[in-house]
Design a protein around this motif. Structure first.
Motif, PDB file in Angstrom:
ATOM      1  N   THR A  55     -43.391 -27.155 -25.149  1.00 31.51           N
ATOM      2  CA  THR A  55     -42.363 -27.155 -24.106  1.00 31.51           C
ATOM      3  C   THR A  55     -42.597 -28.254 -23.080  1.00 31.51           C
ATOM      4  OG1 THR A  55     -42.067 -24.764 -24.359  1.00 31.51           O
ATOM      5  CG2 THR A  55     -41.291 -25.755 -22.308  1.00 31.51           C
ATOM      6  N   ILE A  56     -43.814 -28.335 -22.591  1.00 35.01           N
ATOM      7  CA  ILE A  56     -44.143 -29.335 -21.572  1.00 35.01           C
ATOM      8  C   ILE A  56     -43.909 -30.744 -22.108  1.00 35.01           C
ATOM      9  CG2 ILE A  56     -46.050 -30.301 -20.223  1.00 35.01           C
ATOM     10  CD1 ILE A  56     -47.182 -27.350 -20.175  1.00 35.01           C
ATOM     11  N   SER A  57     -44.303 -30.987 -23.343  1.00 36.87           N
ATOM     12  CA  SER A  57     -44.120 -32.307 -23.947  1.00 36.87           C
ATOM     13  C   SER A  57     -42.647 -32.613 -24.177  1.00 36.87           C
ATOM     14  CB  SER A  57     -44.889 -32.391 -25.264  1.00 36.87           C
ATOM     15  OG  SER A  57     -46.270 -32.191 -25.062  1.00 36.87           O
ATOM     16  N   ALA A  58     -41.907 -31.628 -24.674  1.00 36.09           N
ATOM     17  CA  ALA A  58     -40.486 -31.845 -24.962  1.00 36.09           C
ATOM     18  C   ALA A  58     -39.697 -32.167 -23.706  1.00 36.09           C
ATOM     19  CB  ALA A  58     -39.894 -30.609 -25.640  1.00 36.09           C
ATOM     20  N   LEU A  59     -40.148 -31.650 -22.563  1.00 37.87           N
ATOM     21  CA  LEU A  59     -39.426 -31.870 -21.314  1.00 37.87           C
ATOM     22  C   LEU A  59     -39.989 -33.039 -20.500  1.00 37.87           C
ATOM     23  CD1 LEU A  59     -38.752 -28.173 -20.257  1.00 37.87           C
ATOM     24  CD2 LEU A  59     -37.140 -29.837 -21.190  1.00 37.87           C
ATOM     25  N   GLY A  60     -40.888 -33.815 -21.102  1.00 38.48           N
ATOM     26  CA  GLY A  60     -41.267 -35.085 -20.502  1.00 38.48           C
ATOM     27  C   GLY A  60     -42.515 -35.099 -19.654  1.00 38.48           C
ATOM     28  N   CYS A  61     -43.350 -34.068 -19.742  1.00 36.87           N
ATOM     29  CA  CYS A  61     -44.602 -34.068 -19.002  1.00 36.87           C
ATOM     30  C   CYS A  61     -45.785 -34.023 -19.967  1.00 36.87           C
ATOM     31  CB  CYS A  61     -44.666 -32.876 -18.044  1.00 36.87           C
ATOM     32  SG  CYS A  61     -43.585 -33.049 -16.605  1.00 36.87           S
ATOM     33  N   HIS A  62     -46.975 -34.153 -19.404  1.00 38.86           N
ATOM     34  CA  HIS A  62     -48.195 -34.084 -20.207  1.00 38.86           C
ATOM     35  C   HIS A  62     -48.847 -32.725 -19.997  1.00 38.86           C
ATOM     36  CE1 HIS A  62     -51.881 -35.315 -22.227  1.00 38.86           C
ATOM     37  NE2 HIS A  62     -52.560 -34.827 -21.198  1.00 38.86           N
ATOM     38  N   ALA A  63     -49.251 -32.082 -21.096  1.00 43.75           N
ATOM     39  CA  ALA A  63     -49.860 -30.754 -21.022  1.00 43.75           C
ATOM     40  C   ALA A  63     -51.379 -30.863 -21.037  1.00 43.75           C
ATOM     41  CB  ALA A  63     -49.389 -29.902 -22.195  1.00 43.75           C
ATOM     42  N   ALA A  64     -52.002 -30.366 -19.974  1.00 39.80           N
ATOM     43  CA  ALA A  64     -53.445 -30.147 -19.957  1.00 39.80           C
ATOM     44  C   ALA A  64     -53.654 -28.645 -20.107  1.00 39.80           C
ATOM     45  CB  ALA A  64     -54.056 -30.647 -18.655  1.00 39.80           C
ATOM     46  N   THR A  65     -54.666 -28.230 -20.867  1.00 34.70           N
ATOM     47  CA  THR A  65     -54.764 -26.810 -21.191  1.00 34.70           C
ATOM     48  C   THR A  65     -56.161 -26.257 -20.986  1.00 34.70           C
ATOM     49  OG1 THR A  65     -55.243 -27.256 -23.527  1.00 34.70           O
ATOM     50  CG2 THR A  65     -52.923 -27.018 -22.913  1.00 34.70           C
ATOM     51  N   ALA A  66     -56.195 -24.976 -20.624  1.00 32.76           N
ATOM     52  CA  ALA A  66     -57.441 -24.230 -20.536  1.00 32.76           C
ATOM     53  C   ALA A  66     -57.246 -22.912 -21.276  1.00 32.76           C
ATOM     54  CB  ALA A  66     -57.819 -23.971 -19.077  1.00 32.76           C
ATOM     55  N   ILE A  67     -58.075 -22.651 -22.259  1.00 25.14           N
ATOM     56  CA  ILE A  67     -57.966 -21.442 -23.067  1.00 25.14           C
ATOM     57  C   ILE A  67     -58.583 -20.270 -22.310  1.00 25.14           C
ATOM     58  CG2 ILE A  67     -58.594 -20.341 -25.246  1.00 25.14           C
ATOM     59  CD1 ILE A  67     -56.720 -22.618 -25.690  1.00 25.14           C
ATOM     60  N   SER A  68     -57.832 -19.180 -22.200  1.00 24.65           N
ATOM     61  CA  SER A  68     -58.336 -17.977 -21.536  1.00 24.65           C
ATOM     62  C   SER A  68     -58.889 -16.960 -22.520  1.00 24.65           C
ATOM     63  CB  SER A  68     -57.222 -17.332 -20.713  1.00 24.65           C
ATOM     64  OG  SER A  68     -56.131 -16.985 -21.561  1.00 24.65           O
ATOM     65  N   CYS A  69     -58.348 -16.951 -23.729  1.00 24.99           N
ATOM     66  CA  CYS A  69     -58.801 -15.989 -24.727  1.00 24.99           C
ATOM     67  C   CYS A  69     -58.397 -16.476 -26.114  1.00 24.99           C
ATOM     68  CB  CYS A  69     -58.213 -14.604 -24.465  1.00 24.99           C
ATOM     69  SG  CYS A  69     -56.421 -14.570 -24.303  1.00 24.99           S
ATOM     70  N   LEU A  70     -59.103 -15.973 -27.101  1.00 24.07           N
ATOM     71  CA  LEU A  70     -58.782 -16.235 -28.501  1.00 24.07           C
ATOM     72  C   LEU A  70     -58.111 -14.999 -29.075  1.00 24.07           C
ATOM     73  CD1 LEU A  70     -62.141 -17.907 -29.621  1.00 24.07           C
ATOM     74  CD2 LEU A  70     -60.052 -19.032 -28.797  1.00 24.07           C
ATOM     75  N   THR A  71     -57.180 -15.219 -29.980  1.00 21.61           N
ATOM     76  CA  THR A  71     -56.499 -14.085 -30.591  1.00 21.61           C
ATOM     77  C   THR A  71     -56.456 -14.232 -32.101  1.00 21.61           C
ATOM     78  OG1 THR A  71     -54.257 -15.037 -30.609  1.00 21.61           O
ATOM     79  CG2 THR A  71     -54.977 -13.947 -28.579  1.00 21.61           C
ATOM     80  N   ILE A  72     -56.332 -13.110 -32.761  1.00 24.06           N
ATOM     81  CA  ILE A  72     -55.964 -13.072 -34.171  1.00 24.06           C
ATOM     82  C   ILE A  72     -54.565 -12.477 -34.199  1.00 24.06           C
ATOM     83  CG2 ILE A  72     -56.450 -12.100 -36.448  1.00 24.06           C
ATOM     84  CD1 ILE A  72     -59.402 -12.049 -35.662  1.00 24.06           C
ATOM     85  N   GLN A  73     -53.581 -13.296 -34.501  1.00 24.47           N
ATOM     86  CA  GLN A  73     -52.197 -12.826 -34.487  1.00 24.47           C
ATOM     87  C   GLN A  73     -51.344 -13.646 -35.432  1.00 24.47           C
ATOM     88  OE1 GLN A  73     -49.638 -13.829 -30.963  1.00 24.47           O
ATOM     89  NE2 GLN A  73     -51.550 -14.614 -30.069  1.00 24.47           N
ATOM     90  N   ASP A  74     -50.195 -13.079 -35.751  1.00 26.41           N
ATOM     91  CA  ASP A  74     -49.192 -13.760 -36.550  1.00 26.41           C
ATOM     92  C   ASP A  74     -47.846 -13.537 -35.885  1.00 26.41           C
ATOM     93  OD1 ASP A  74     -48.597 -11.110 -37.165  1.00 26.41           O
ATOM     94  OD2 ASP A  74     -49.619 -11.179 -39.104  1.00 26.41           O
ATOM     95  N   SER A  75     -46.762 -13.782 -36.587  1.00 26.57           N
ATOM     96  CA  SER A  75     -45.444 -13.636 -35.975  1.00 26.57           C
ATOM     97  C   SER A  75     -45.038 -12.179 -35.819  1.00 26.57           C
ATOM     98  CB  SER A  75     -44.390 -14.382 -36.806  1.00 26.57           C
ATOM     99  OG  SER A  75     -44.300 -13.833 -38.112  1.00 26.57           O
ATOM    100  N   ARG A  76     -45.859 -11.256 -36.347  1.00 26.45           N
ATOM    101  CA  ARG A  76     -45.534  -9.833 -36.248  1.00 26.45           C
ATOM    102  C   ARG A  76     -46.226  -9.137 -35.092  1.00 26.45           C
ATOM    103  NH1 ARG A  76     -46.779  -8.549 -42.515  1.00 26.45           N
ATOM    104  NH2 ARG A  76     -48.531  -9.885 -41.919  1.00 26.45           N
ATOM    105  N   ASN A  77     -47.509  -9.488 -34.834  1.00 24.98           N
ATOM    106  CA  ASN A  77     -48.239  -8.756 -33.806  1.00 24.98           C
ATOM    107  C   ASN A  77     -49.560  -9.447 -33.499  1.00 24.98           C
ATOM    108  OD1 ASN A  77     -48.677  -6.733 -31.942  1.00 24.98           O
ATOM    109  ND2 ASN A  77     -48.777  -5.069 -33.428  1.00 24.98           N
ATOM    110  N   VAL A  78     -50.176  -9.042 -32.386  1.00 18.78           N
ATOM    111  CA  VAL A  78     -51.537  -9.457 -32.055  1.00 18.78           C
ATOM    112  C   VAL A  78     -52.484  -8.404 -32.618  1.00 18.78           C
ATOM    113  CG1 VAL A  78     -53.183  -9.912 -30.212  1.00 18.78           C
ATOM    114  CG2 VAL A  78     -50.810 -10.676 -29.977  1.00 18.78           C
ATOM    115  N   HIS A  79     -53.409  -8.842 -33.461  1.00 19.83           N
ATOM    116  CA  HIS A  79     -54.307  -7.913 -34.137  1.00 19.83           C
ATOM    117  C   HIS A  79     -55.670  -7.817 -33.458  1.00 19.83           C
ATOM    118  CE1 HIS A  79     -51.312  -7.855 -37.310  1.00 19.83           C
ATOM    119  NE2 HIS A  79     -51.323  -9.174 -37.311  1.00 19.83           N
TER     120      HIS A  79
END
Length: 289
Positions: A55-79
């Motif tokens: 989203t940030i890239s598509a709208l013309g800005c640069h995304a810097a990121t910090a990970i808060s947590c890791l997940t195991i998930q798919d398009s159905r649910n977070v496992h």
């Protein structure tokens, strides 16, 4: 004429054109505003950090990121959800802060009360930067992602430093314990946020009505045609889009309207890569005013 010479001439023309283009780009340096996203990693690519980057890239800005947590998930649910240690989160954030000029911060999935407390302490030191909070409390598949302790910490330690909180109607009720959405917004503003955008996807209305609440101003309503599918990452999309528009200098009202339009178009052109929810197509050829 020798065919080999024609090919050589074509290659030489291509190389010269490319060189000229590169020199032109070097003479016109870009100055993209930087948006910091603090959120969880989603392996499916539908939500979380990946959604924010797109989203940030598509709208013309640069995304810097910090990970808060890791997940195991798919398009159905977070496992499964594994929060990072608070020190790990803050080291990411502070390292980026010392290097970049951050124009806006977007916060999504946090994962733990201790992580929320650490993030709140960081925000307290930098009140000049707009902060958008997407309070993710549950996955689309129903998995609970926030304990009551985490919810209480978000309210006490993060919301007082936010420019805007963007709960859906279910999250607004869960955060406040209230039923009427206007009362939910008023309660969150009393907790310290400057404004609240409650999205209405989960409400039983013909159209989706999103409402922006601000102190001492009339609520600003925007309605959008209801789409046929449910989507993984829609909340991440609208929150990071608002943060991006604010980073570019838009007013809050302009940012909210532009972000809603971008999000609706991303959803309308979304697709179903797996066996669960649809995923927004954030790279569509959009137009913003």
């Amino acid at each position: 004429m020798n065919a080999g010479l024609i090919v050589d001439d074509e290659i030489r023309f291509f190389l010269n054109s490319t060189k000229e283009w590169l020199l032109t780009k070097q003479m016109q340096p870009t100055d993209k505003p930087i948006v910091l996203s603090i959120s969880g990693h989603d392996p499916s690519g539908g939500a979380g950090i990946q959604a924010d980057i797109e989203t940030i890239s598509a709208l013309g800005c640069h995304a810097a990121t910090a990970i808060s947590c890791l997940t195991i998930q798919d398009s159905r649910n977070v496992h499964e959800l594994t929060p990072l240690e608070p020190e790990q989160i803050i080291r990411q954030v502070e390292t980026l802060w010392l290097d970049y000029t951050i124009r806006a911060i977007k916060i999504g999935l946090i994962g733990s009360a201790d992580g929320a407390r650490a993030i709140g302490e960081f925000l307290a030191k930098h009140p000049e930067v707009p902060v958008i909070l997407d309070p993710i409390l549950a996955a689309g598949g129903g998995t609970v992602l926030a304990s009551q302790r985490l919810i209480d910490t978000i309210i006490e330690r993060i919301i007082p430093y936010t420019t805007l909180v963007t709960p859906n109607s279910q999250e607004a009720r869960k955060l406040t314990g209230l039923e009427h959405l206007e009362q939910c917004a008023e309660h969150l503003i009393q907790q310290g946020t400057q404004s609240v955008l409650i999205t209405g996807t989960h409400e039983a209305s013909e159209e989706v009505i999103n409402t922006l609440y601000r102190p001492n101003l009339k609520p600003l309503l925007n309605s959008w045609p209801r789409l046929n599918h449910s989507y993984h990452g829609s909340g991440c999309t609208i929150a990071s889009a608002i943060a991006t528009e604010l980073a570019k200098g838009s007013s809050l009202e302009q940012a909210v309207i532009h972000a809603q339009r971008y999000t609706w178009e991303s959803l309308a052109s979304g697709w179903q890569p797996g066996k669960g929810q649809h995923i927004p197509n954030r790279q569509f050829n959009h137009h913003t005013e």
